[in-house]
Design a protein around this motif. Structure first.
Motif, PDB file in Angstrom:
ATOM      1  N   THR A   1     -32.551  10.772 -31.545  1.00 53.52           N
ATOM      2  CA  THR A   1     -32.378  11.483 -30.295  1.00 53.52           C
ATOM      3  C   THR A   1     -33.062  12.833 -30.446  1.00 53.52           C
ATOM      4  O   THR A   1     -32.528  13.739 -31.075  1.00 53.52           O
ATOM      5  N   ALA A   2     -34.247  12.964 -29.858  1.00 55.95           N
ATOM      6  CA  ALA A   2     -35.066  14.161 -30.066  1.00 55.95           C
ATOM      7  C   ALA A   2     -34.361  15.435 -29.601  1.00 55.95           C
ATOM      8  O   ALA A   2     -34.501  16.487 -30.221  1.00 55.95           O
ATOM      9  N   ALA A   3     -33.614  15.352 -28.526  1.00 55.53           N
ATOM     10  CA  ALA A   3     -32.964  16.550 -27.979  1.00 55.53           C
ATOM     11  C   ALA A   3     -31.978  17.170 -28.958  1.00 55.53           C
ATOM     12  O   ALA A   3     -31.758  18.373 -28.944  1.00 55.53           O
ATOM     13  N   THR A   4     -31.401  16.381 -29.805  1.00 53.00           N
ATOM     14  CA  THR A   4     -30.399  16.891 -30.733  1.00 53.00           C
ATOM     15  C   THR A   4     -30.811  16.757 -32.182  1.00 53.00           C
ATOM     16  O   THR A   4     -30.154  17.292 -33.058  1.00 53.00           O
ATOM     17  N   GLY A   5     -31.872  16.006 -32.448  1.00 51.51           N
ATOM     18  CA  GLY A   5     -32.284  15.777 -33.827  1.00 51.51           C
ATOM     19  C   GLY A   5     -31.357  14.864 -34.587  1.00 51.51           C
ATOM     20  O   GLY A   5     -31.357  14.858 -35.810  1.00 51.51           O
ATOM     21  N   LEU A   6     -30.564  14.081 -33.876  1.00 57.27           N
ATOM     22  CA  LEU A   6     -29.617  13.177 -34.522  1.00 57.27           C
ATOM     23  C   LEU A   6     -30.214  11.794 -34.660  1.00 57.27           C
ATOM     24  O   LEU A   6     -30.929  11.330 -33.773  1.00 57.27           O
ATOM     25  N   THR A   7     -29.886  11.137 -35.759  1.00 57.55           N
ATOM     26  CA  THR A   7     -30.261   9.749 -35.977  1.00 57.55           C
ATOM     27  C   THR A   7     -28.976   8.945 -36.109  1.00 57.55           C
ATOM     28  O   THR A   7     -28.071   9.336 -36.847  1.00 57.55           O
ATOM     29  N   PHE A   8     -28.901   7.831 -35.381  1.00 53.66           N
ATOM     30  CA  PHE A   8     -27.744   6.936 -35.405  1.00 53.66           C
ATOM     31  C   PHE A   8     -28.143   5.657 -36.125  1.00 53.66           C
ATOM     32  O   PHE A   8     -29.203   5.107 -35.866  1.00 53.66           O
ATOM     33  N   ARG A   9     -27.263   5.186 -37.011  1.00 56.39           N
ATOM     34  CA  ARG A   9     -27.502   3.913 -37.694  1.00 56.39           C
ATOM     35  C   ARG A   9     -26.164   3.307 -38.089  1.00 56.39           C
ATOM     36  O   ARG A   9     -25.133   3.995 -38.136  1.00 56.39           O
ATOM     37  N   ASP A  10     -26.181   2.023 -38.384  1.00 56.16           N
ATOM     38  CA  ASP A  10     -24.977   1.360 -38.874  1.00 56.16           C
ATOM     39  C   ASP A  10     -24.754   1.732 -40.339  1.00 56.16           C
ATOM     40  O   ASP A  10     -25.702   1.812 -41.121  1.00 56.16           O
ATOM     41  N   ALA A  11     -23.501   1.947 -40.683  1.00 54.52           N
ATOM     42  CA  ALA A  11     -23.144   2.265 -42.068  1.00 54.52           C
ATOM     43  C   ALA A  11     -23.368   1.058 -42.967  1.00 54.52           C
ATOM     44  O   ALA A  11     -23.273  -0.097 -42.525  1.00 54.52           O
ATOM     45  N   THR A  12     -23.645   1.335 -44.216  1.00 60.83           N
ATOM     46  CA  THR A  12     -23.732   0.302 -45.246  1.00 60.83           C
ATOM     47  C   THR A  12     -22.657   0.589 -46.295  1.00 60.83           C
ATOM     48  O   THR A  12     -22.060   1.671 -46.315  1.00 60.83           O
ATOM     49  N   ASP A  13     -22.459  -0.361 -47.186  1.00 58.27           N
ATOM     50  CA  ASP A  13     -21.480  -0.172 -48.259  1.00 58.27           C
ATOM     51  C   ASP A  13     -21.759   1.110 -49.045  1.00 58.27           C
ATOM     52  O   ASP A  13     -20.834   1.796 -49.468  1.00 58.27           O
ATOM     53  N   ALA A  14     -23.031   1.436 -49.210  1.00 59.49           N
ATOM     54  CA  ALA A  14     -23.411   2.622 -49.984  1.00 59.49           C
ATOM     55  C   ALA A  14     -22.973   3.928 -49.327  1.00 59.49           C
ATOM     56  O   ALA A  14     -22.917   4.965 -49.986  1.00 59.49           O
ATOM     57  N   ASP A  15     -22.638   3.883 -48.043  1.00 66.62           N
ATOM     58  CA  ASP A  15     -22.204   5.082 -47.315  1.00 66.62           C
ATOM     59  C   ASP A  15     -20.716   5.377 -47.471  1.00 66.62           C
ATOM     60  O   ASP A  15     -20.254   6.453 -47.079  1.00 66.62           O
ATOM     61  N   ALA A  16     -19.942   4.448 -47.982  1.00 62.77           N
ATOM     62  CA  ALA A  16     -18.475   4.551 -47.952  1.00 62.77           C
ATOM     63  C   ALA A  16     -17.949   5.856 -48.533  1.00 62.77           C
ATOM     64  O   ALA A  16     -17.136   6.537 -47.894  1.00 62.77           O
ATOM     65  N   ASP A  17     -18.379   6.226 -49.720  1.00 64.50           N
ATOM     66  CA  ASP A  17     -17.838   7.434 -50.345  1.00 64.50           C
ATOM     67  C   ASP A  17     -18.177   8.690 -49.537  1.00 64.50           C
ATOM     68  O   ASP A  17     -17.320   9.554 -49.338  1.00 64.50           O
TER      69      ASP A  17
END
Length: 179
Positions: free
Chosen positions: A3-19
């Motif tokens: 989202t260019a207006a906010t500089g945010l990137t959205f993605r689905d979490a993976t197992d590696a993101d849990a911690d």
């Protein structure tokens, strides 16, 4: 999605993101770090808000998505989206305390609503909020959610959800019709 207006990137979490997600969620709601933001529950609940097993369960659930929100490669927010038949459930919402109050929450919840409409074709979003969280409920009301008065008990005695500092905690169902 970027989202260019906010500089945010959205993605689905993976197992590696849990911690990293556990650290984010805990920092937004519990302990002294959470007091830097306005979503803290530190005055009503001590102990943990979630754990790696709870986050992994959401990531692995076939009817659920855990959206990770990044800015410049840093995880700054997340939210759970769960398909529940005719509606979607919104939960596990956390924004880094040092970024709260800057409008990120509005952008993230709007993206979550868009995602569930497009992905599952649902026309309604549900969430539960601890009923004594008046500021938080008011924030959701400004986003179009309405209080239903439908309450469910807080799981007293189950420390996976925290250690209550009050005896009047319960969850209220909030609902929003999605256009």
């Amino acid at each position: 999605m970027d989202t260019a207006a906010t500089g945010l990137t959205f993605r689905d979490a993976t197992d590696a993101d849990a911690d990293a997600l556990v650290v984010l969620i805990e920092s937004a709601y519990r302990g002294d770090d959470s007091r830097a933001g306005w979503t803290t529950e530190a005055d009503i609940l001590e102990g943990q808000r979630t754990d790696p097993e709870g986050v992994l369960a959401v990531i692995k659930s076939p009817d659920s998505r855990l959206l990770v929100v990044e800015r410049e490669g840093r995880v700054v927010a997340c939210c759970q989206l769960e398909h529940r038949g005719e509606h979607a459930y919104f939960g596990m919402f956390a924004v880094s305390p040092d970024l709260q109050g800057a409008g990120l929450g509005k952008v993230i919840i709007a993206e979550a609503e868009r995602t569930v409409r497009e992905t599952w074709g649902v026309r309604e979003m549900h969430m539960t909020v601890i009923s004594v969280r008046n500021d938080l409920i008011a924030w959701y009301e400004r986003r179009g959610y309405r209080r239903t008065g439908r309450m469910t008990p807080f799981p007293y005695g189950d420390e996976r959800f925290g250690i209550p500092q009050r005896d009047d905690l319960q969850f209220e169902l909030l609902v929003k019709e999605l256009a």
